[in-house]
Design a protein around this motif. Structure first.
Motif, PDB file in Angstrom:
ATOM      1  N   ALA A   1      17.315 -10.997  37.463  1.00 26.40           N
ATOM      2  CA  ALA A   1      17.572  -9.543  37.295  1.00 26.40           C
ATOM      3  C   ALA A   1      18.821  -9.631  38.438  1.00 26.40           C
ATOM      4  CB  ALA A   1      16.620  -9.437  38.031  1.00 26.40           C
ATOM      5  N   TYR A   2      18.658  -8.333  38.941  1.00 27.40           N
ATOM      6  CA  TYR A   2      19.911  -7.938  40.071  1.00 27.40           C
ATOM      7  C   TYR A   2      18.645  -6.860  40.612  1.00 27.40           C
ATOM      8  CZ  TYR A   2      22.259  -4.570  42.573  1.00 27.40           C
ATOM      9  OH  TYR A   2      23.035  -3.646  43.518  1.00 27.40           O
ATOM     10  N   ASP A   3      17.818  -8.024  41.044  1.00 27.15           N
ATOM     11  CA  ASP A   3      16.941  -7.874  41.956  1.00 27.15           C
ATOM     12  C   ASP A   3      16.621  -6.193  42.750  1.00 27.15           C
ATOM     13  OD1 ASP A   3      16.104 -10.519  41.414  1.00 27.15           O
ATOM     14  OD2 ASP A   3      15.315 -10.660  43.130  1.00 27.15           O
ATOM     15  N   ALA A   4      17.448  -6.369  43.021  1.00 28.86           N
ATOM     16  CA  ALA A   4      16.994  -4.712  44.236  1.00 28.86           C
ATOM     17  C   ALA A   4      17.239  -2.985  42.939  1.00 28.86           C
ATOM     18  CB  ALA A   4      18.256  -4.059  44.556  1.00 28.86           C
ATOM     19  N   MET A   5      18.212  -3.793  42.582  1.00 28.65           N
ATOM     20  CA  MET A   5      18.230  -2.551  41.079  1.00 28.65           C
ATOM     21  C   MET A   5      16.954  -2.635  40.046  1.00 28.65           C
ATOM     22  SD  MET A   5      21.393  -1.615  38.509  1.00 28.65           S
ATOM     23  CE  MET A   5      22.783  -0.885  40.040  1.00 28.65           C
ATOM     24  N   ALA A   6      16.746  -3.712  40.064  1.00 27.83           N
ATOM     25  CA  ALA A   6      15.255  -3.765  38.579  1.00 27.83           C
ATOM     26  C   ALA A   6      14.330  -3.501  39.325  1.00 27.83           C
ATOM     27  CB  ALA A   6      15.329  -5.581  38.525  1.00 27.83           C
ATOM     28  N   VAL A   7      14.383  -3.488  40.713  1.00 30.92           N
ATOM     29  CA  VAL A   7      12.952  -2.484  41.341  1.00 30.92           C
ATOM     30  C   VAL A   7      12.658  -1.405  40.967  1.00 30.92           C
ATOM     31  CG1 VAL A   7      11.444  -3.131  43.288  1.00 30.92           C
ATOM     32  CG2 VAL A   7      12.596  -4.706  42.048  1.00 30.92           C
TER      33      VAL A   7
ATOM     34  N   GLU B   1       9.921   1.014  39.240  1.00 31.22           N
ATOM     35  CA  GLU B   1       9.574   2.158  40.046  1.00 31.22           C
ATOM     36  C   GLU B   1      10.317   3.390  39.040  1.00 31.22           C
ATOM     37  OE1 GLU B   1      11.336   1.541  44.082  1.00 31.22           O
ATOM     38  OE2 GLU B   1       9.394   0.236  44.377  1.00 31.22           O
ATOM     39  N   ARG B   2      11.263   4.026  39.254  1.00 36.09           N
ATOM     40  CA  ARG B   2      11.436   5.447  38.720  1.00 36.09           C
ATOM     41  C   ARG B   2      11.060   5.433  37.405  1.00 36.09           C
ATOM     42  NH1 ARG B   2      17.804   4.478  38.811  1.00 36.09           N
ATOM     43  NH2 ARG B   2      18.105   5.172  41.378  1.00 36.09           N
ATOM     44  N   ILE B   3      10.808   4.145  36.511  1.00 36.31           N
ATOM     45  CA  ILE B   3      10.631   4.000  35.275  1.00 36.31           C
ATOM     46  C   ILE B   3       8.626   4.757  34.913  1.00 36.31           C
ATOM     47  CG2 ILE B   3       8.991   2.838  33.011  1.00 36.31           C
ATOM     48  CD1 ILE B   3      12.477   1.416  32.839  1.00 36.31           C
ATOM     49  N   VAL B   4       7.919   3.837  36.309  1.00 34.95           N
ATOM     50  CA  VAL B   4       6.732   4.303  36.658  1.00 34.95           C
ATOM     51  C   VAL B   4       6.465   5.334  36.835  1.00 34.95           C
ATOM     52  CG1 VAL B   4       4.973   3.656  38.226  1.00 34.95           C
ATOM     53  CG2 VAL B   4       5.960   2.128  37.386  1.00 34.95           C
ATOM     54  N   ALA B   5       7.186   6.224  37.960  1.00 37.83           N
ATOM     55  CA  ALA B   5       6.908   7.713  38.601  1.00 37.83           C
ATOM     56  C   ALA B   5       7.184   8.045  37.169  1.00 37.83           C
ATOM     57  CB  ALA B   5       8.100   7.836  38.853  1.00 37.83           C
ATOM     58  N   GLU B   6       8.201   8.249  35.569  1.00 44.73           N
ATOM     59  CA  GLU B   6       8.354   9.122  35.150  1.00 44.73           C
ATOM     60  C   GLU B   6       6.971   8.620  33.931  1.00 44.73           C
ATOM     61  OE1 GLU B   6      11.778   7.751  32.301  1.00 44.73           O
ATOM     62  OE2 GLU B   6      13.355   7.928  34.507  1.00 44.73           O
ATOM     63  N   ALA B   7       6.621   7.578  34.389  1.00 44.67           N
ATOM     64  CA  ALA B   7       5.043   7.741  33.064  1.00 44.67           C
ATOM     65  C   ALA B   7       3.952   8.006  33.935  1.00 44.67           C
ATOM     66  CB  ALA B   7       4.791   6.083  33.448  1.00 44.67           C
ATOM     67  N   VAL B   8       3.954   8.229  35.020  1.00 46.22           N
ATOM     68  CA  VAL B   8       3.122   9.625  35.936  1.00 46.22           C
ATOM     69  C   VAL B   8       3.056  10.725  35.596  1.00 46.22           C
ATOM     70  CG1 VAL B   8       2.123   9.567  38.477  1.00 46.22           C
ATOM     71  CG2 VAL B   8       2.052   7.390  37.781  1.00 46.22           C
ATOM     72  N   ALA B   9       4.697  10.932  35.402  1.00 41.66           N
ATOM     73  CA  ALA B   9       4.638  12.643  35.296  1.00 41.66           C
ATOM     74  C   ALA B   9       4.795  12.758  33.949  1.00 41.66           C
ATOM     75  CB  ALA B   9       6.170  12.658  35.945  1.00 41.66           C
ATOM     76  N   ARG B  10       4.565  12.078  33.029  1.00 42.34           N
ATOM     77  CA  ARG B  10       4.762  12.165  31.563  1.00 42.34           C
ATOM     78  C   ARG B  10       3.028  12.318  31.306  1.00 42.34           C
ATOM     79  NH1 ARG B  10       8.415   9.773  26.598  1.00 42.34           N
ATOM     80  NH2 ARG B  10       9.774  11.186  27.612  1.00 42.34           N
ATOM     81  N   PHE B  11       2.331  11.283  31.899  1.00 44.54           N
ATOM     82  CA  PHE B  11       0.859  11.141  31.834  1.00 44.54           C
ATOM     83  C   PHE B  11       0.222  11.280  32.782  1.00 44.54           C
ATOM     84  CE2 PHE B  11       3.719   8.191  28.789  1.00 44.54           C
ATOM     85  CZ  PHE B  11       3.420   8.341  27.232  1.00 44.54           C
ATOM     86  N   PRO B  12       0.013  12.487  33.072  1.00 44.68           N
ATOM     87  CA  PRO B  12      -0.583  12.899  34.392  1.00 44.68           C
ATOM     88  C   PRO B  12      -2.079  12.704  34.131  1.00 44.68           C
ATOM     89  CG  PRO B  12       0.047  15.283  33.403  1.00 44.68           C
ATOM     90  CD  PRO B  12       0.625  13.884  32.246  1.00 44.68           C
ATOM     91  N   GLY B  13      -2.724  11.679  35.374  1.00 44.83           N
ATOM     92  CA  GLY B  13      -3.853  11.072  35.363  1.00 44.83           C
ATOM     93  C   GLY B  13      -3.697   9.311  35.263  1.00 44.83           C
ATOM     94  N   ILE B  14      -2.524   9.209  34.952  1.00 40.83           N
ATOM     95  CA  ILE B  14      -2.150   7.798  34.838  1.00 40.83           C
ATOM     96  C   ILE B  14      -2.005   6.897  36.132  1.00 40.83           C
ATOM     97  CG2 ILE B  14      -0.056   8.024  34.066  1.00 40.83           C
ATOM     98  CD1 ILE B  14      -2.149   6.153  31.703  1.00 40.83           C
ATOM     99  N   VAL B  15      -2.338   5.917  35.682  1.00 46.45           N
ATOM    100  CA  VAL B  15      -1.703   4.414  37.001  1.00 46.45           C
ATOM    101  C   VAL B  15      -1.980   3.450  36.460  1.00 46.45           C
ATOM    102  CG1 VAL B  15      -2.995   2.951  38.713  1.00 46.45           C
ATOM    103  CG2 VAL B  15      -4.111   5.525  38.333  1.00 46.45           C
ATOM    104  N   VAL B  16      -0.345   2.735  37.398  1.00 45.80           N
ATOM    105  CA  VAL B  16       0.571   1.673  36.379  1.00 45.80           C
ATOM    106  C   VAL B  16       0.535   0.673  37.165  1.00 45.80           C
ATOM    107  CG1 VAL B  16       2.416   1.499  35.106  1.00 45.80           C
ATOM    108  CG2 VAL B  16       1.367   3.721  35.170  1.00 45.80           C
ATOM    109  N   ALA B  17       0.566  -0.526  36.821  1.00 52.39           N
ATOM    110  CA  ALA B  17       1.182  -1.687  37.339  1.00 52.39           C
ATOM    111  C   ALA B  17       1.897  -2.643  36.844  1.00 52.39           C
ATOM    112  CB  ALA B  17      -0.349  -2.133  38.114  1.00 52.39           C
ATOM    113  N   VAL B  18       3.073  -2.844  37.046  1.00 55.40           N
ATOM    114  CA  VAL B  18       4.210  -3.647  36.802  1.00 55.40           C
ATOM    115  C   VAL B  18       4.524  -4.606  37.302  1.00 55.40           C
ATOM    116  CG1 VAL B  18       6.295  -3.769  35.417  1.00 55.40           C
ATOM    117  CG2 VAL B  18       5.237  -1.133  35.490  1.00 55.40           C
ATOM    118  N   GLU B  19       4.398  -6.392  36.435  1.00 53.95           N
ATOM    119  CA  GLU B  19       5.413  -7.114  37.344  1.00 53.95           C
ATOM    120  C   GLU B  19       6.070  -7.841  35.559  1.00 53.95           C
ATOM    121  OE1 GLU B  19       2.034  -8.319  40.908  1.00 53.95           O
ATOM    122  OE2 GLU B  19       2.740  -9.818  39.088  1.00 53.95           O
ATOM    123  N   HIS B  20       7.426  -8.079  36.835  1.00 54.00           N
ATOM    124  CA  HIS B  20       8.371  -8.501  35.453  1.00 54.00           C
ATOM    125  C   HIS B  20       8.737 -10.202  36.939  1.00 54.00           C
ATOM    126  CE1 HIS B  20      10.689 -10.132  32.394  1.00 54.00           C
ATOM    127  NE2 HIS B  20      10.691  -9.149  32.189  1.00 54.00           N
TER     128      HIS B  20
END
Length: 145
Positions: A50-56, A60-79
């Protein structure tokens, strides 16, 4: 919210604990694992880079989009990056919500966006001793919405 690249084994129970709560009636876990074949070829492992800095930042952007799209959601992601064997977990996404619908929908949203947008590449190692880089966008393009 958790968005991490890791080099060691992913602990699904720890991710579930991060998104669990008294108000969450639904907790969803997706695990992507290394399978033993691809396109009819036997696989014995994969290298993820991975391009580590860009990947993280993109996770983070994707998780923030999920939080905005699905109010009340809590998300944890590891790759995971590095060399993985068949059966190893390469990506884990945990989502917690009061209701199952948003938890399931958010989980699917996150994995589909990860596949499309995050600069993580994989090189498969085949049982015949050869290795090949795999187009990371192909599975996302073939996926159904």
């Amino acid at each position: 919210m958790t968005a991490r690249l890791v080099t060691g084994a992913i602990d699904p129970a720890a991710l579930l604990a991060e998104v669990s709560g008294d108000g969450h009636g639904a907790t969803v876990l997706f695990l992507g694992t290394v399978r033993n074949s691809n396109d009819g070829r036997p696989v014995d492992g994969i290298d993820y880079t991975a391009y580590d800095a860009m990947a993280v930042v993109e996770i983070e952007r994707i998780v923030a989009e999920a939080v905005a799209r699905f109010p009340g959601i809590v998300v944890a992601v590891e790759h995971r990056t590095g060399t993985l064997r068949v059966g190893d977990v390469s990506v884990a996404i945990a989502c917690g919500h009061a209701h199952r619908g948003p938890a399931l929908d958010a989980n699917r949203f996150v994995i589909e966006q990860l596949k499309r947008r995050v600069p993580i590449w994989k090189r498969e190692h085949y049982l015949d001793g050869t290795s090949e880089w795999v187009d990371p966008t192909r599975p996302a393009l073939e996926a159904t919405p």
